[in-house]
Design an enzyme around this catalytic site. Structure first.
Site, PDB file in Angstrom:
ATOM      1  N   GLY A  46      28.221  43.115  50.806  1.00 24.53           N
ATOM      2  CA  GLY A  46      29.511  42.651  51.285  1.00 24.53           C
ATOM      3  C   GLY A  46      30.452  43.825  51.468  1.00 24.53           C
ATOM      4  N   GLN A  51      38.170  48.395  52.495  1.00 23.66           N
ATOM      5  CA  GLN A  51      37.245  49.411  51.984  1.00 23.66           C
ATOM      6  C   GLN A  51      36.914  50.475  53.021  1.00 23.66           C
ATOM      7  OE1 GLN A  51      34.417  46.226  50.338  1.00 23.66           O
ATOM      8  NE2 GLN A  51      34.140  47.944  48.922  1.00 23.66           N
ATOM      9  N   CYS A  93      30.297  47.746  43.277  1.00 24.49           N
ATOM     10  CA  CYS A  93      31.219  47.767  44.400  1.00 24.49           C
ATOM     11  C   CYS A  93      31.067  49.111  45.096  1.00 24.49           C
ATOM     12  CB  CYS A  93      32.649  47.581  43.897  1.00 24.49           C
ATOM     13  SG  CYS A  93      33.871  47.663  45.219  1.00 24.49           S
ATOM     14  N   LEU A  94      30.962  49.084  46.424  1.00 22.80           N
ATOM     15  CA  LEU A  94      30.794  50.336  47.175  1.00 22.80           C
ATOM     16  C   LEU A  94      32.004  51.251  47.004  1.00 22.80           C
ATOM     17  CD1 LEU A  94      29.201  48.869  50.431  1.00 22.80           C
ATOM     18  CD2 LEU A  94      28.033  50.085  48.583  1.00 22.80           C
ATOM     19  N   HIS A 135      34.493  38.318  45.332  1.00 21.74           N
ATOM     20  CA  HIS A 135      34.653  39.777  45.231  1.00 21.74           C
ATOM     21  C   HIS A 135      35.339  40.333  46.485  1.00 21.74           C
ATOM     22  CE1 HIS A 135      32.915  43.860  43.969  1.00 21.74           C
ATOM     23  NE2 HIS A 135      33.405  44.082  45.166  1.00 21.74           N
ATOM     24  N   GLU A 136      34.871  39.905  47.653  1.00 24.32           N
ATOM     25  CA  GLU A 136      35.420  40.450  48.908  1.00 24.32           C
ATOM     26  C   GLU A 136      36.835  39.934  49.175  1.00 24.32           C
ATOM     27  OE1 GLU A 136      33.895  42.902  49.910  1.00 24.32           O
ATOM     28  OE2 GLU A 136      31.979  42.481  48.938  1.00 24.32           O
ATOM     29  N   HIS A 139      39.285  41.885  47.309  1.00 22.73           N
ATOM     30  CA  HIS A 139      39.634  43.149  47.970  1.00 22.73           C
ATOM     31  C   HIS A 139      40.829  42.965  48.891  1.00 22.73           C
ATOM     32  CE1 HIS A 139      36.745  46.206  46.808  1.00 22.73           C
ATOM     33  NE2 HIS A 139      35.712  45.423  47.065  1.00 22.73           N
TER      34      HIS A 139
HETATM   35 ZN   LIG Z   1      33.833  45.728  46.318  1.00 24.24          ZN
END
Ligand SMILES: [Zn+2]
Length: 172
Positions: A46, A51, A93-94, A135-136, A139
């Site tokens: 995701g 991000q 998380c990236l 999660h997304e 963000h």
């Molecule tokens: Zn993340």
């Protein structure tokens, strides 16, 4: 098609509340496409627009198992309209490199948004899909998984990250 640079903690763009998309034009569609490629390359399941440094309400995800054909989804202006139950899954998380922690979230959520053709969609997810959606969408509110773990764990991660960034700088 392009790979985008993923912003990592503590980049301030990750703390920004993303703004709604008012028109799904070519630039939005291009961004979505690039985000999908960037997500697969990372690899991740995701990605939210913040991000990649664009605080717009846009997420992409794909929770299909690796041995099955890719099935990416784009959600524009997503909103969690209901959530129930609870689950704790280990998340990464990236934007939070080399870190995994258990995060408590709803077990099931219903999300409303627009797909990439501007058509309203409603998605009911549980398990991994429910985790990714929460999660997304976090963000987009400027909330990181770090904000959902204990203060002690967060402090330890921040320390580790500072050391990591310092040694990256020293070696350049
Ligand atoms: Zn993340």
């Amino acid at each position: 098609m392009a790979f985008l640079e993923i912003c990592t903690y503590p980049n301030p763009v990750l703390k920004k509340k993303a703004v709604p998309i008012t028109e799904i034009d070519d630039s939005v569609l291009q961004l979505a496409e690039d985000m999908i490629e960037t997500m697969y390359q990372a690899p991740g399941i995701g990605l939210a627009a913040n991000q990649v440094g664009r605080p717009l309400r846009l997420i992409v995800y794909d929770v299909t198992p690796k041995d099955q054909p890719r099935n990416p989804a784009v959600l524009i202006n997503p909103e969690i309209i209901s959530g129930e139950g609870s689950q704790s899954q280990e998340e990464g998380c990236l934007s939070v490199p080399e870190y995994y922690a258990e995060v408590k979230r709803h077990a099931r959520v219903t999300v409303r948004g627009l797909n990439d053709r501007g058509v309203p969609v409603e998605i009911c997810g549980e398990g991994l899909l429910a985790v990714v959606l929460q999660h997304e969408i976090d963000h987009l509110e400027g909330v990181l998984m770090l904000d959902r773990i204990s203060a002690l764990k967060r402090a330890l991660y921040k320390k580790r990250r500072q050391k990591q960034l310092k040694s990256d700088n020293d070696s350049h």
